[in-house]
Design a protein around this motif. Structure first.
Motif, PDB file in Angstrom:
ATOM      1  N   GLY A  87       6.685   1.106   6.843  1.00  0.00           N
ATOM      2  CA  GLY A  87       7.928   1.093   6.089  1.00  0.00           C
ATOM      3  C   GLY A  87       9.134   1.233   7.003  1.00  0.00           C
ATOM      4  O   GLY A  87       9.149   2.065   7.901  1.00  0.00           O
ATOM      5  N   LYS A  88      10.148   0.396   6.768  1.00  0.00           N
ATOM      6  CA  LYS A  88      11.348   0.449   7.604  1.00  0.00           C
ATOM      7  C   LYS A  88      12.556   0.972   6.836  1.00  0.00           C
ATOM      8  O   LYS A  88      13.636   1.084   7.391  1.00  0.00           O
ATOM      9  N   GLY A  89      12.385   1.209   5.549  1.00  0.00           N
ATOM     10  CA  GLY A  89      13.513   1.712   4.770  1.00  0.00           C
ATOM     11  C   GLY A  89      14.494   0.596   4.418  1.00  0.00           C
ATOM     12  O   GLY A  89      14.162  -0.582   4.430  1.00  0.00           O
ATOM     13  N   PHE A  90      15.720   1.008   4.129  1.00  0.00           N
ATOM     14  CA  PHE A  90      16.769   0.052   3.770  1.00  0.00           C
ATOM     15  C   PHE A  90      17.256  -0.601   5.050  1.00  0.00           C
ATOM     16  O   PHE A  90      17.733   0.078   5.958  1.00  0.00           O
ATOM     17  N   GLN A  91      17.144  -1.924   5.169  1.00  0.00           N
ATOM     18  CA  GLN A  91      17.528  -2.591   6.402  1.00  0.00           C
ATOM     19  C   GLN A  91      18.477  -3.740   6.126  1.00  0.00           C
ATOM     20  O   GLN A  91      18.445  -4.361   5.066  1.00  0.00           O
TER      21      GLN A  91
ATOM     22  N   ALA B 212      20.549  -7.516   2.416  1.00  0.00           N
ATOM     23  CA  ALA B 212      19.989  -6.237   2.849  1.00  0.00           C
ATOM     24  C   ALA B 212      19.151  -5.649   1.731  1.00  0.00           C
ATOM     25  O   ALA B 212      19.335  -5.956   0.559  1.00  0.00           O
ATOM     26  N   GLY B 213      18.215  -4.808   2.090  1.00  0.00           N
ATOM     27  CA  GLY B 213      17.373  -4.160   1.096  1.00  0.00           C
ATOM     28  C   GLY B 213      16.214  -3.451   1.737  1.00  0.00           C
ATOM     29  O   GLY B 213      16.135  -3.307   2.961  1.00  0.00           O
ATOM     30  N   HIS B 214      15.285  -3.028   0.901  1.00  0.00           N
ATOM     31  CA  HIS B 214      14.118  -2.284   1.384  1.00  0.00           C
ATOM     32  C   HIS B 214      13.208  -3.208   2.177  1.00  0.00           C
ATOM     33  O   HIS B 214      12.934  -4.335   1.761  1.00  0.00           O
ATOM     34  N   MET B 215      12.728  -2.724   3.305  1.00  0.00           N
ATOM     35  CA  MET B 215      11.875  -3.528   4.180  1.00  0.00           C
ATOM     36  C   MET B 215      10.611  -2.761   4.550  1.00  0.00           C
ATOM     37  O   MET B 215      10.666  -1.576   4.846  1.00  0.00           O
ATOM     38  N   GLY B 216       9.505  -3.452   4.537  1.00  0.00           N
ATOM     39  CA  GLY B 216       8.248  -2.828   4.939  1.00  0.00           C
ATOM     40  C   GLY B 216       7.560  -2.158   3.772  1.00  0.00           C
ATOM     41  O   GLY B 216       7.985  -2.259   2.626  1.00  0.00           O
ATOM     42  N   ALA B 217       6.462  -1.494   4.076  1.00  0.00           N
ATOM     43  CA  ALA B 217       5.642  -0.788   3.084  1.00  0.00           C
ATOM     44  C   ALA B 217       5.143  -1.729   1.997  1.00  0.00           C
ATOM     45  O   ALA B 217       5.095  -1.370   0.827  1.00  0.00           O
ATOM     46  N   VAL B 218       4.790  -2.953   2.414  1.00  0.00           N
ATOM     47  CA  VAL B 218       4.188  -3.918   1.494  1.00  0.00           C
ATOM     48  C   VAL B 218       2.893  -4.418   2.121  1.00  0.00           C
ATOM     49  O   VAL B 218       2.723  -4.353   3.330  1.00  0.00           O
ATOM     50  N   LYS B 219       2.021  -4.946   1.298  1.00  0.00           N
ATOM     51  CA  LYS B 219       0.749  -5.446   1.824  1.00  0.00           C
ATOM     52  C   LYS B 219       1.009  -6.735   2.597  1.00  0.00           C
ATOM     53  O   LYS B 219       1.669  -7.629   2.101  1.00  0.00           O
TER      54      LYS B 219
ATOM     55  N   ALA C  69      -2.522  -7.670  17.142  1.00  0.00           N
ATOM     56  CA  ALA C  69      -2.008  -6.539  16.378  1.00  0.00           C
ATOM     57  C   ALA C  69      -2.300  -6.726  14.905  1.00  0.00           C
ATOM     58  O   ALA C  69      -2.531  -7.831  14.427  1.00  0.00           O
ATOM     59  N   VAL C  70      -2.266  -5.629  14.205  1.00  0.00           N
ATOM     60  CA  VAL C  70      -2.691  -5.572  12.814  1.00  0.00           C
ATOM     61  C   VAL C  70      -1.618  -4.802  12.038  1.00  0.00           C
ATOM     62  O   VAL C  70      -1.029  -3.865  12.578  1.00  0.00           O
ATOM     63  N   PRO C  71      -1.297  -5.174  10.806  1.00  0.00           N
ATOM     64  CA  PRO C  71      -0.248  -4.422  10.095  1.00  0.00           C
ATOM     65  C   PRO C  71      -0.671  -3.001   9.798  1.00  0.00           C
ATOM     66  O   PRO C  71      -1.855  -2.674   9.765  1.00  0.00           O
ATOM     67  N   GLY C  72       0.308  -2.149   9.600  1.00  0.00           N
ATOM     68  CA  GLY C  72       0.029  -0.769   9.239  1.00  0.00           C
ATOM     69  C   GLY C  72       0.148   0.168  10.423  1.00  0.00           C
ATOM     70  O   GLY C  72       0.128  -0.249  11.575  1.00  0.00           O
ATOM     71  N   SER C  73       0.256   1.460  10.094  1.00  0.00           N
ATOM     72  CA  SER C  73       0.337   2.461  11.149  1.00  0.00           C
ATOM     73  C   SER C  73      -1.064   2.929  11.497  1.00  0.00           C
ATOM     74  O   SER C  73      -2.038   2.546  10.855  1.00  0.00           O
ATOM     75  N   ASP C  74      -1.171   3.770  12.537  1.00  0.00           N
ATOM     76  CA  ASP C  74      -2.481   4.322  12.897  1.00  0.00           C
ATOM     77  C   ASP C  74      -2.999   5.173  11.747  1.00  0.00           C
ATOM     78  O   ASP C  74      -2.234   5.821  11.048  1.00  0.00           O
ATOM     79  N   GLU C  75      -4.287   5.186  11.591  1.00  0.00           N
ATOM     80  CA  GLU C  75      -5.026   5.892  10.517  1.00  0.00           C
ATOM     81  C   GLU C  75      -4.899   5.188   9.162  1.00  0.00           C
ATOM     82  O   GLU C  75      -5.467   5.644   8.186  1.00  0.00           O
ATOM     83  N   ALA C  76      -4.149   4.059   9.118  1.00  0.00           N
ATOM     84  CA  ALA C  76      -4.011   3.375   7.827  1.00  0.00           C
ATOM     85  C   ALA C  76      -5.323   2.688   7.454  1.00  0.00           C
ATOM     86  O   ALA C  76      -6.103   2.298   8.309  1.00  0.00           O
ATOM     87  N   PHE C  77      -5.525   2.514   6.141  1.00  0.00           N
ATOM     88  CA  PHE C  77      -6.695   1.778   5.662  1.00  0.00           C
ATOM     89  C   PHE C  77      -6.383   0.292   5.735  1.00  0.00           C
ATOM     90  O   PHE C  77      -5.363  -0.155   5.200  1.00  0.00           O
ATOM     91  N   VAL C  78      -7.243  -0.459   6.377  1.00  0.00           N
ATOM     92  CA  VAL C  78      -7.058  -1.900   6.455  1.00  0.00           C
ATOM     93  C   VAL C  78      -8.280  -2.576   5.849  1.00  0.00           C
ATOM     94  O   VAL C  78      -9.381  -2.031   5.857  1.00  0.00           O
ATOM     95  N   SER C  79      -8.041  -3.757   5.324  1.00  0.00           N
ATOM     96  CA  SER C  79      -9.124  -4.516   4.719  1.00  0.00           C
ATOM     97  C   SER C  79      -9.466  -5.666   5.664  1.00  0.00           C
ATOM     98  O   SER C  79      -8.598  -6.460   6.016  1.00  0.00           O
ATOM     99  N   VAL C  80     -10.704  -5.734   6.121  1.00  0.00           N
ATOM    100  CA  VAL C  80     -11.128  -6.748   7.087  1.00  0.00           C
ATOM    101  C   VAL C  80     -12.056  -7.731   6.374  1.00  0.00           C
ATOM    102  O   VAL C  80     -13.053  -7.310   5.780  1.00  0.00           O
TER     103      VAL C  80
END
Lengths: 325, 205
Positions: A178-182, A225-232, A255-266
């Protein structure tokens, strides 16, 4: 308590797949699958991957990134994905009267997978009942995967890193950071305005928002401008460089989306595996050439931890370099 | 078609099955030098397989709360594989007594292709070491035909054949100890570069 639940898992519930050979060969081991519907519309050889087989994916944890060197001396940045107690929690067969058509998905089975054991104390009563019915420990993350009949796994099967083959391509989906409001420069890659030469207070703005009297309004979907990130988000066609069945690791290139420890679907890559293999099959290519990079087959219906141990192959399998060994 | 003889495979399978229970456990604990026969990997004709460096991982590696410990563990295992000469723990470490200092003169011989038939050498003064575990790298600067040239090398690259230290910048063997980690200021000091050139000439003799 955790040990008690683990022991409830059906041990040795199915066997691993042998090579891409005929059904009559002694090397092909028949999978023991439960919960299959009475009528079988599929005429495929059980345990053999075909370009029209839709296997289950897996839920992994993104642990971080590192780098691997291959035999050619080339360095590959890789993302480390770990399968943390990824088990089948539920199997839903399709409604009885659905015949497969090219475009519909109604004939597909649904496998619900759970990942990462969680303490009973933090699990709601409703979820506790759901997991107890399956006989698996409660899980943090639950996701569904659509599979064809030949790729159905029994409830309780723990998916191993051996489910994926080094050299195959995968699609990895996760919730992006998530990047917040950008502003539009970061959010949409707009160029902004000049830094000097009289520009006042609008160096990073999006500039014009439309035309004039026609249409006389700002069109819907205008990039602002608006909310950015935190989407699948899904990153496609990432090559599996290495697997480690002892630590249950998949080293995926890039590289793979998401932060460390995030659940990813492979999952097996839609374009790089499924569409490519189907096109090769239609053109009459050899079976070994359906998938690239020396991959001759994919474990069907899947590879469990018990299956990986019993298979007897070595724990770490790596994509070889293109050149000399 | 993948070439796995079916009879040999079934024979191997029976051996693995027979020795699966206590015998395998006995073998694993008491005879590490004689591993059990491994079946070839059936899903790829070109993939390489080897035994896992962590065959019996602890729960903190299988289900860690934070993955940083797992990544550190993986990097340590990778370092053991890639750093057979222990360069990152001696020559390129932070505190080893034989560590290389910025300002030293070095020569690197590296292969030009993956076939590893031809090599090329580059000599120069060490501008600095970038210490990142398995991604540890260093930069050498030299002036060739009046053109300043800087080259980065990854210490654990398989294409590096040899790293030779010609003169150390320790204040004892001719070159001054510059007293800092990164010596980018040498780019504006042609006089220092001529000193390096003379050191290389004497080494060539």
């Amino acid at each position: 308590m955790k040990g008690l639940f683990r022991s409830l898992r059906p041990l040795g519930s199915f066997r691993s797949l042998a090579t891409a050979s005929e059904a009559s060969s002694s090397t092909l081991v028949q999978p023991v699958v439960d919960n299959l519907p009475e009528s079988s519309t599929s005429s495929v050889i059980p345990g053999k991957w075909t370009p029209y087989t839709q296997r289950t994916g897996a839920i992994a944890r993104k642990r971080g990134m590192t780098a691997l060197w291959d035999n050619d001396g080339r360095r590959w940045p890789v993302t480390v994905l770990q399968l943390d107690a990824c088990q089948v929690v539920q199997h839903t067969p399709p409604p009885p009267s659905t015949t497969p058509t090219p475009s519909s998905t109604a004939h597909l089975h649904t496998l619900q997978l759970g990942a990462s054991d969680r303490p009973e104390k933090t699990t709601s009563a409703q979820l506790l009942g759901h997991f107890r019915k399956a006989g698996v420990p409660p899980k943090y993350e639950v996701q569904e995967f659509r599979v064809t009949q030949d790729a159905v796994l029994p409830v309780g099967t723990e998916i191993s890193a051996g489910h994926f083959v080094p050299g195959q391509l995968v699609d990895v989906s996760a919730t992006s950071i998530g990047k917040g409001f950008q502003g539009p420069m970061k959010r949409h890659g707009m160029r902004g305005l000049k830094a000097t030469h009289g520009v006042s207070l609008t160096h990073r703005s999006g500039g014009s928002t439309g035309q004039h009297q026609d249409p006389g309004r700002v069109l819907p979907g205008k990039k602002m401008a608006g909310h950015m990130g935190a989407v699948k988000r899904t990153t496609s066609n990432l090559l599996v460089h290495r697997i480690d069945t002892a630590l249950n690791l998949i080293f995926v290139r890039g590289a793979v989306p998401g932060s460390d420890e995030a659940f990813v679907s492979v999952r097996d890559a839609k374009k790089g595996v499924v569409y490519k293999a189907q096109a090769g099959f239609r053109k009459g290519k050899e079976q070994d050439k359906w998938l690239g990079q020396g991959v001759t087959g994919l474990p069907t219906p899947g590879m469990s931890r018990e299956g990986a141990k019993k298979a007897g192959w070595e724990g770490v399998v790596e994509w070889a370099g293109k050149g000399q060994k | 078609m993948a070439s796995t003889p079916s009879t040999a495979m079934t024979a191997l399978r029976s051996v693995v099955k027979a020795g699966e229970t206590s015998k395998m456990g006995f073998l694993r604990t008491f005879s590490r030098s004689a591993p059990a026969p491994q079946t070839p990997y059936p899903f790829s004709s070109t993939a390489l397989s080897k035994s896992s460096p962590t065959p019996n991982p602890t729960p903190n590696l299988l289900s860690p709360r934070k993955g940083a410990g797992l990544i550190n563990h993986i990097n340590e295992q990778l370092r053991e594989t890639y750093d057979a000469k222990s360069l990152t723990t001696t020559l390129f470490s932070r505190r080893h007594k034989n560590r290389i200092l910025a300002g030293s003169v070095m020569t690197v011989t590296s292969y030009t292709s993956s076939a590893r038939t031809t090599t090329s050498t580059f000599s120069g003064v060490l501008m600095g070491v970038r210490r990142r575990g398995i991604d540890t790298a260093f930069r050498l600067r030299n002036v060739i035909a009046k053109v300043g040239m800087e080259v980065d090398f990854k210490v654990l690259s398989p294409l590096i054949k040899e790293i030779k230290v010609i003169k150390r910048a320790d204040g004892k063997s001719g070159l001054k100890n510059l007293g800092r980690a990164k010596v980018g200021y040498l780019r504006e000091r042609p006089g220092a570069m001529s000193q390096i050139a003379s050191a290389l000439k004497t080494a060539a003799k």
